[in-house]
Design a protein around this motif. Structure first.
Motif, PDB file in Angstrom:
ATOM      1  N   ALA A 107      32.975  59.137  15.408  1.00 23.05           N
ATOM      2  CA  ALA A 107      32.552  59.749  14.585  1.00 23.05           C
ATOM      3  C   ALA A 107      31.368  59.606  13.826  1.00 23.05           C
ATOM      4  O   ALA A 107      30.461  60.559  12.541  1.00 23.05           O
ATOM      5  CB  ALA A 107      33.855  60.528  13.370  1.00 23.05           C
ATOM      6  N   ALA A 108      30.964  58.444  14.043  1.00 25.52           N
ATOM      7  CA  ALA A 108      29.533  57.259  13.895  1.00 25.52           C
ATOM      8  C   ALA A 108      28.591  57.840  14.791  1.00 25.52           C
ATOM      9  O   ALA A 108      27.420  57.646  14.163  1.00 25.52           O
ATOM     10  CB  ALA A 108      29.734  55.910  13.794  1.00 25.52           C
ATOM     11  N   GLY A 109      28.884  58.595  15.477  1.00 29.66           N
ATOM     12  CA  GLY A 109      27.922  59.062  16.195  1.00 29.66           C
ATOM     13  C   GLY A 109      27.761  57.914  17.683  1.00 29.66           C
ATOM     14  O   GLY A 109      26.683  58.320  18.066  1.00 29.66           O
ATOM     15  N   ARG A 110      28.302  57.178  17.306  1.00 30.02           N
ATOM     16  CA  ARG A 110      28.472  56.162  18.743  1.00 30.02           C
ATOM     17  C   ARG A 110      27.887  56.497  19.834  1.00 30.02           C
ATOM     18  O   ARG A 110      29.749  56.656  19.405  1.00 30.02           O
ATOM     19  CB  ARG A 110      28.191  55.017  17.928  1.00 30.02           C
ATOM     20  CG  ARG A 110      27.203  53.894  17.036  1.00 30.02           C
ATOM     21  CD  ARG A 110      28.031  53.262  16.276  1.00 30.02           C
ATOM     22  NE  ARG A 110      26.726  52.463  14.682  1.00 30.02           N
ATOM     23  CZ  ARG A 110      26.279  51.556  15.531  1.00 30.02           C
ATOM     24  NH1 ARG A 110      25.700  50.834  16.029  1.00 30.02           N
ATOM     25  NH2 ARG A 110      25.825  51.443  14.083  1.00 30.02           N
ATOM     26  N   ILE A 111      28.521  55.692  21.069  1.00 34.34           N
ATOM     27  CA  ILE A 111      28.808  55.747  21.962  1.00 34.34           C
ATOM     28  C   ILE A 111      29.681  54.599  21.594  1.00 34.34           C
ATOM     29  O   ILE A 111      29.969  53.454  22.103  1.00 34.34           O
ATOM     30  CB  ILE A 111      28.152  55.348  23.640  1.00 34.34           C
ATOM     31  CG1 ILE A 111      27.387  56.297  23.734  1.00 34.34           C
ATOM     32  CG2 ILE A 111      29.085  54.832  24.197  1.00 34.34           C
ATOM     33  CD1 ILE A 111      25.699  56.379  24.548  1.00 34.34           C
ATOM     34  N   SER A 112      31.251  55.182  22.216  1.00 37.97           N
ATOM     35  CA  SER A 112      31.784  54.008  22.139  1.00 37.97           C
ATOM     36  C   SER A 112      32.001  53.260  22.982  1.00 37.97           C
ATOM     37  O   SER A 112      32.043  53.167  23.804  1.00 37.97           O
ATOM     38  CB  SER A 112      33.952  54.921  22.139  1.00 37.97           C
ATOM     39  OG  SER A 112      34.521  55.573  20.584  1.00 37.97           O
ATOM     40  N   THR A 113      32.587  51.888  22.443  1.00 44.34           N
ATOM     41  CA  THR A 113      32.951  50.894  23.387  1.00 44.34           C
ATOM     42  C   THR A 113      33.754  50.643  24.727  1.00 44.34           C
ATOM     43  O   THR A 113      34.970  51.229  24.440  1.00 44.34           O
ATOM     44  CB  THR A 113      33.008  49.154  22.495  1.00 44.34           C
ATOM     45  OG1 THR A 113      33.978  49.673  21.858  1.00 44.34           O
ATOM     46  CG2 THR A 113      31.851  48.970  21.140  1.00 44.34           C
ATOM     47  N   ARG A 114      33.654  49.779  25.541  1.00 43.13           N
ATOM     48  CA  ARG A 114      34.697  49.650  26.936  1.00 43.13           C
ATOM     49  C   ARG A 114      34.459  48.979  27.833  1.00 43.13           C
ATOM     50  O   ARG A 114      32.658  48.547  27.226  1.00 43.13           O
ATOM     51  CB  ARG A 114      35.502  51.361  27.265  1.00 43.13           C
ATOM     52  CG  ARG A 114      34.249  51.627  28.325  1.00 43.13           C
ATOM     53  CD  ARG A 114      33.616  53.378  28.416  1.00 43.13           C
ATOM     54  NE  ARG A 114      33.553  54.190  27.003  1.00 43.13           N
ATOM     55  CZ  ARG A 114      32.924  54.491  27.274  1.00 43.13           C
ATOM     56  NH1 ARG A 114      32.264  55.571  29.366  1.00 43.13           N
ATOM     57  NH2 ARG A 114      31.842  55.379  26.539  1.00 43.13           N
ATOM     58  N   GLY A 115      34.880  48.555  28.110  1.00 43.98           N
ATOM     59  CA  GLY A 115      34.847  47.667  29.422  1.00 43.98           C
ATOM     60  C   GLY A 115      33.420  47.914  30.034  1.00 43.98           C
ATOM     61  O   GLY A 115      33.794  49.567  30.384  1.00 43.98           O
ATOM     62  N   GLY A 116      32.414  47.087  30.678  1.00 42.70           N
ATOM     63  CA  GLY A 116      32.022  47.111  31.989  1.00 42.70           C
ATOM     64  C   GLY A 116      30.873  48.574  31.920  1.00 42.70           C
ATOM     65  O   GLY A 116      30.223  48.449  30.880  1.00 42.70           O
TER      66      GLY A 116
END
Length: 142
Positions: A78-87
């Motif tokens: 919702a903030a326009g960011r790429i959600s973090t996740r591993g790898g």
DNA sequence: AGTTTGACTAATG
DNA sequence: GCATTAGCCAAAC
């Protein structure tokens, strides 16, 4: 007895009950985001008919065996960011978006005012009596 | 069977 | 702007 299907279920051959229905609708909505646009987890969920279920979208993209070919990279938070996740996922997502012409600013953010895809609103079910009487009206000053 | 964990979000300080 | 919190709900422990 057939077990209850889940979004991780590799077969998905059970009859269409709720989890599977939601799953397919959500994937469908993601497929409708055109190149050069993005949507958000929450908006995808809502457009699919499941408001407040943003996490379903994330779970499906992470786990679904049916997610092949869906433009998963066009879904940001919702903030326009790429959600973090591993790898290497996040980095790859940025590369794919840029390749489609989506600009990512210095803070790693996509400007949603510019790139957000607005799903066509599903026509709300109307009361039958409202259907025949549809017309434009002009409001008169009081 | 209860707890923790997320590709989440809106509200609050 | 960030950080925190509460709400969220299916999966995974």
């Amino acid at each position: 007895m057939p077990r209850k299907p889940t979004i991780n279920d590799p077969e998905f051959d059970a009859d269409p009950d709720e989890p599977r229905e939601a799953h397919l609708k959500i994937l469908d909505m993601i497929r409708r985001i055109p190149p050069g646009y993005v949507s958000t987890y929450g908006r995808v969920a809502e457009a699919a008919g499941y408001p407040k279920r943003a996490r379903w979208v994330g779970q499906i993209l992470r786990n679904s065996p049916l997610a092949d070919g869906v433009p998963w990279h066009r879904v940001v938070n919702a903030a326009g960011r790429i959600s973090t996740r591993g790898g290497s996922g996040p980095r790859r997502q940025g590369v794919l978006l840029k390749a489609e012409g989506v600009r990512i600013d210095g803070n790693g953010r996509v400007d949603l005012d510019e790139y957000l895809w607005r799903f066509r609103m599903k026509r709300q079910a109307r009361h039958p009596s409202a259907e025949s009487g549809r017309r434009s009206v002009v409001l008169r000053a009081p």
